[in-house]
Scaffold this motif. Structure first.
Motif, PDB file in Angstrom:
ATOM      1  N   LYS A  88      13.558  38.858 -12.959  1.00 53.81           N
ATOM      2  CA  LYS A  88      14.182  40.185 -12.823  1.00 53.81           C
ATOM      3  C   LYS A  88      15.654  40.071 -12.444  1.00 53.81           C
ATOM      4  N   LEU A  89      15.973  39.072 -11.650  1.00 53.37           N
ATOM      5  CA  LEU A  89      17.375  38.861 -11.282  1.00 53.37           C
ATOM      6  C   LEU A  89      18.209  38.618 -12.530  1.00 53.37           C
ATOM      7  N   VAL A  90      17.730  37.739 -13.400  1.00 51.89           N
ATOM      8  CA  VAL A  90      18.463  37.433 -14.632  1.00 51.89           C
ATOM      9  C   VAL A  90      18.577  38.675 -15.504  1.00 51.89           C
ATOM     10  N   GLU A  91      17.477  39.417 -15.640  1.00 50.40           N
ATOM     11  CA  GLU A  91      17.498  40.635 -16.463  1.00 50.40           C
ATOM     12  C   GLU A  91      18.490  41.654 -15.915  1.00 50.40           C
ATOM     13  N   ASN A  92      18.487  41.839 -14.593  1.00 55.67           N
ATOM     14  CA  ASN A  92      19.387  42.827 -13.994  1.00 55.67           C
ATOM     15  C   ASN A  92      20.849  42.414 -14.083  1.00 55.67           C
ATOM     16  N   LEU A  93      21.112  41.112 -13.951  1.00 53.40           N
ATOM     17  CA  LEU A  93      22.493  40.640 -14.072  1.00 53.40           C
ATOM     18  C   LEU A  93      23.001  40.784 -15.509  1.00 53.40           C
ATOM     19  N   LYS A  94      22.122  40.524 -16.470  1.00 56.43           N
ATOM     20  CA  LYS A  94      22.519  40.674 -17.872  1.00 56.43           C
ATOM     21  C   LYS A  94      22.871  42.119 -18.201  1.00 56.43           C
ATOM     22  N   SER A  95      22.208  43.050 -17.531  1.00 52.66           N
ATOM     23  CA  SER A  95      22.467  44.471 -17.795  1.00 52.66           C
ATOM     24  C   SER A  95      23.752  44.952 -17.136  1.00 52.66           C
ATOM     25  N   ARG A  96      24.320  44.118 -16.241  1.00 55.62           N
ATOM     26  CA  ARG A  96      25.553  44.506 -15.547  1.00 55.62           C
ATOM     27  C   ARG A  96      26.561  43.348 -15.592  1.00 55.62           C
ATOM     28  N   PRO A  97      27.231  43.175 -16.723  1.00 53.33           N
ATOM     29  CA  PRO A  97      28.168  42.046 -16.896  1.00 53.33           C
ATOM     30  C   PRO A  97      29.242  41.973 -15.828  1.00 53.33           C
ATOM     31  N   GLU A  98      29.611  43.120 -15.244  1.00 55.61           N
ATOM     32  CA  GLU A  98      30.672  43.098 -14.225  1.00 55.61           C
ATOM     33  C   GLU A  98      30.268  42.294 -12.995  1.00 55.61           C
ATOM     34  N   LEU A  99      28.954  42.122 -12.788  1.00 54.36           N
ATOM     35  CA  LEU A  99      28.491  41.350 -11.636  1.00 54.36           C
ATOM     36  C   LEU A  99      28.617  39.847 -11.861  1.00 54.36           C
ATOM     37  N   LEU A 100      28.788  39.440 -13.112  1.00 49.68           N
ATOM     38  CA  LEU A 100      28.877  38.015 -13.423  1.00 49.68           C
ATOM     39  C   LEU A 100      30.255  37.435 -13.125  1.00 49.68           C
ATOM     40  N   GLU A 101      31.237  38.305 -12.865  1.00 46.80           N
ATOM     41  CA  GLU A 101      32.595  37.832 -12.612  1.00 46.80           C
ATOM     42  C   GLU A 101      32.654  36.855 -11.440  1.00 46.80           C
ATOM     43  N   ARG A 102      31.820  37.062 -10.425  1.00 45.46           N
ATOM     44  CA  ARG A 102      31.874  36.212  -9.231  1.00 45.46           C
ATOM     45  C   ARG A 102      31.431  34.780  -9.516  1.00 45.46           C
ATOM     46  N   PHE A 103      30.766  34.552 -10.650  1.00 48.04           N
ATOM     47  CA  PHE A 103      30.264  33.220 -10.963  1.00 48.04           C
ATOM     48  C   PHE A 103      31.249  32.378 -11.765  1.00 48.04           C
ATOM     49  N   LYS A 104      32.404  32.930 -12.076  1.00 49.80           N
ATOM     50  CA  LYS A 104      33.394  32.134 -12.818  1.00 49.80           C
ATOM     51  C   LYS A 104      33.819  30.945 -11.969  1.00 49.80           C
ATOM     52  N   GLY A 105      33.811  29.756 -12.552  1.00 48.31           N
ATOM     53  CA  GLY A 105      34.226  28.557 -11.831  1.00 48.31           C
ATOM     54  C   GLY A 105      33.147  27.937 -10.972  1.00 48.31           C
ATOM     55  N   ILE A 106      31.891  28.390 -11.107  1.00 48.08           N
ATOM     56  CA  ILE A 106      30.793  27.769 -10.360  1.00 48.08           C
ATOM     57  C   ILE A 106      30.616  26.336 -10.853  1.00 48.08           C
ATOM     58  N   ASP A 107      30.489  25.418  -9.922  1.00 42.80           N
ATOM     59  CA  ASP A 107      30.411  23.992 -10.275  1.00 42.80           C
ATOM     60  C   ASP A 107      28.980  23.500 -10.459  1.00 42.80           C
ATOM     61  N   LEU A 108      28.033  24.100  -9.723  1.00 41.23           N
ATOM     62  CA  LEU A 108      26.666  23.554  -9.737  1.00 41.23           C
ATOM     63  C   LEU A 108      25.653  24.681  -9.600  1.00 41.23           C
ATOM     64  N   ILE A 109      24.570  24.578 -10.362  1.00 41.39           N
ATOM     65  CA  ILE A 109      23.380  25.400 -10.142  1.00 41.39           C
ATOM     66  C   ILE A 109      22.230  24.444  -9.858  1.00 41.39           C
ATOM     67  N   SER A 110      21.528  24.677  -8.763  1.00 43.12           N
ATOM     68  CA  SER A 110      20.454  23.784  -8.355  1.00 43.12           C
ATOM     69  C   SER A 110      19.159  24.561  -8.200  1.00 43.12           C
ATOM     70  N   GLY A 111      18.041  23.840  -8.233  1.00 46.07           N
ATOM     71  CA  GLY A 111      16.759  24.490  -7.996  1.00 46.07           C
ATOM     72  C   GLY A 111      15.594  23.652  -8.486  1.00 46.07           C
ATOM     73  N   GLY A 112      14.397  24.102  -8.158  1.00 51.80           N
ATOM     74  CA  GLY A 112      13.185  23.392  -8.549  1.00 51.80           C
ATOM     75  C   GLY A 112      12.126  24.328  -9.086  1.00 51.80           C
ATOM     76  N   PRO A 113      12.292  24.845 -10.314  1.00 50.64           N
ATOM     77  CA  PRO A 113      11.299  25.771 -10.865  1.00 50.64           C
ATOM     78  C   PRO A 113      10.025  25.047 -11.271  1.00 50.64           C
ATOM     79  N   PRO A 114       8.881  25.720 -11.265  1.00 52.06           N
ATOM     80  CA  PRO A 114       7.672  25.116 -11.835  1.00 52.06           C
ATOM     81  C   PRO A 114       7.883  24.950 -13.327  1.00 52.06           C
ATOM     82  N   CYS A 115       7.588  23.775 -13.857  1.00 50.29           N
ATOM     83  CA  CYS A 115       7.994  23.473 -15.236  1.00 50.29           C
ATOM     84  C   CYS A 115       6.832  23.417 -16.224  1.00 50.29           C
TER      85      CYS A 115
END
Length: 523
Positions: A88-115
């Motif tokens: 839902k987070l991804v869906e909601n962010l996609k619907s509001r592109p203006e919220l993605l501005e804060r992620f410009k220049g992010i160096d790393l995304i980390s996590g451990g999803p069930p695969c």
């Protein structure tokens, strides 16, 4: 520091990986966690915010996923933890592109999803909810476009399974999914015990590097000594440069272009005296030579008691001085913690659970099994405890072995084979993975259900406390676990109490090593 590299963490849990990354020089931009219980612990320790009761005001650094649909852009920039489903987070962010501005220049995304959701068919339209999680991770990476990705998972991701008439390799599907969006995947197996963690915990790690970094990284590998490392990086980048249809169909058999899990034995390199070119952060994070035993990690905790003295308003805990291992954790990680530290309260999360006589007798039995040097007899006893059949010839030998153990008098009857089996049946559990720890060895892989591990001390036939498990996972004593201590029954499907938070966490020391390693590669 303004030049600190920023990261986003998905599937953040209680904050083990974030604690490690922050201590190695990274700066948190945003974290996401599904469980309100785990989020309460994360917010308290990493953000210094008390979420008890689950109400977040406009000044809070925390928000619910549902609020993203209507959140003000100014308020959004102050949020550092979003609680709720990552899909839902991804869906909601996609619907509001203006919220993605804060992620410009992010160096790393980390996590451990069930695969389990990765399949050879690529991104399927028909997926159960669990299968959506790893693809939400991929989607988030795709529209944020960080320089690097760290994905952590269990060793089981290396095992192939059969489905729809073919075989699937989950780790390969992980690599393919990230390669298809332009990330060179380096996949390998490490063990937490090689990073100063008193636990035998094999972990799958995928480092994904944005393919635009290829020339920068390859040019740095100039010496002959680095040729083998250069080949591994080149294979990963070449794979990511193929078109998406090739990547998603790739089965691992094309000799001209290959990626593979680096031989799992490399996780044992220190013991195998393998080439030093892979060590010291050249390809893997730097290993620590000294192995820590569980006794070195938690033995001092037995000296200080476990009770709490309650008054009408306060809880007073006995103070503790710690040991060399715990002090090193405090020195490294306490500066990162943002909650108010009150050392006069002493230990948190160190309460004993109440065990029935049956459970205590089973733990005594497990402790005595651990002492048996004959592997054949020990394995047969473990089978008996799981309710499996054992040949009579072994039962005779078991009876002879157990009859010399005074601690088992009144617990195990060795007069006959049938009485032996009946007495073992009387202390059996439905669990199949229970064991007692050995004081002089690293602990077995940390589990999320406390009854799975028994303390090594004969004076204490019991499960570990949350604090003891946290020590084994390399959390400092100052890290406070919030929410209820444990749960059971159907609640296990959705509740994440303290024991589960600890067991699910990435050990902070491993997070620290990974953080330093990725910084070195990017810089």
């Amino acid at each position: 520091m303004s030049d600190q590299k920023k990261y986003v963490e998905l599937f953040a849990g209680c904050g083990g990986l974030s604690l490690g990354l922050e201590s190695s020089g990274w700066k948190l931009e945003l974290a996401n966690e599904l469980s309100p219980m785990a989020a309460e612990t994360f917010a308290y320790n990493i953000l210094g915010e008390n979420l008890k009761g689950g109400e977040y005001n406009s000044d809070s650094k925390v928000s619910y996923v549902e609020n993203i649909k209507s959140i003000d852009v100014k308020d959004w920039k102050n949020k550092q933890l979003v609680v709720g489903d990552v899909v839902k987070l991804v869906e909601n962010l996609k619907s509001r592109p203006e919220l993605l501005e804060r992620f410009k220049g992010i160096d790393l995304i980390s996590g451990g999803p069930p695969c389990q959701g990765f399949s050879m068919a690529g991104r399927r339209t028909e997926r159960d909810p669990k299968n959506k999680l790893p693809y939400a991770f991929v989607d988030f990476v795709e529209f944020v476009q960080p320089k690097a990705v760290i994905l952590e998972n269990v060793e089981g991701i290396l095992r192939q399974f059969s489905k729809d008439g073919g075989t699937k390799l989950p780790w390969l599907e992980v690599a393919k999914a990230f390669a298809a969006i332009g990330y060179a995947p380096l996949c390998f197996l490490l063990n937490a015990r090689q990073f100063g963690i008193p636990q035998n915990r094999p972990r799958f790690i995928m480092l994904g590097l944005k393919k635009s970094l290829k020339s920068k990284i390859i040019k740095k590998l100039k010496s002959r000594q680095q040729d083998e490392i250069k080949k591994i990086f080149q294979h990963a980048f070449e794979f990511a440069e193929k078109d998406t249809s090739f990547i998603m169909k790739y089965s691992g058999k094309d000799p001209a272009i290959h990626i593979d899990v680096i031989n799992p034995r490399f996780a044992e390199m220190r013991n195998l005296n393998a080439s030093e070119i892979f060590l010291n952060e050249n390809l893997f994070p730097e290993f620590i030579e000294e192995e820590i035993s569980v006794g070195e990690a938690i033995d001092d905790l037995a000296k200080y008691g476990y009770f709490k003295i309650k008054s009408s308003e306060t809880t007073v805990r006995k103070p503790i001085s710690g040991n060399k291992y715990s002090q090193s954790l405090s020195d490294k990680f306490t500066p990162i913690l943002n909650h108010p530290l009150d050392h006069t309260l002493g230990l948190h999360n160190h309460e004993l659970r109440n065990h029935s006589a049956k459970v205590q007798n089973r733990f005594i039995f497990l402790q005595e099994i651990r002492k048996i040097k004959n592997n054949e007899i020990r394995n047969c006893l473990e089978k008996c405890l799981r309710g499996k059949e054992v040949e009579d010839k072994y039962l005779e030998r078991i009876r002879a072995t157990l009859s010399n153990k005074p601690r088992l008098d009144g617990i195990i009857n060795t007069n006959s084979n049938s009485q032996l089996l009946d007495s073992i049946e009387n202390i059996r559990s439905k669990k199949h993975s229970q064991r007692a720890m050995a004081k002089n060895l690293p602990a077995p892989a940390q589990l999320t259900i406390p009854d799975d591990i028994c303390h090594y001390s004969e004076k204490q036939p019991r499960t570990l406390t949350v604090r003891e498990m946290a020590r084994i996972q390399s959390f400092p004593d100052e890290f406070v676990f919030r929410a209820k201590m444990t749960t059971g029954g159907k609640n296990r499907r959705f509740e994440v109490p303290q024991y589960t938070q600890v067991g699910n966490a990435v050990p902070p020391l491993l997070g620290n090593a990974l953080g330093k390693w990725v910084l070195k590669i990017l810089e």
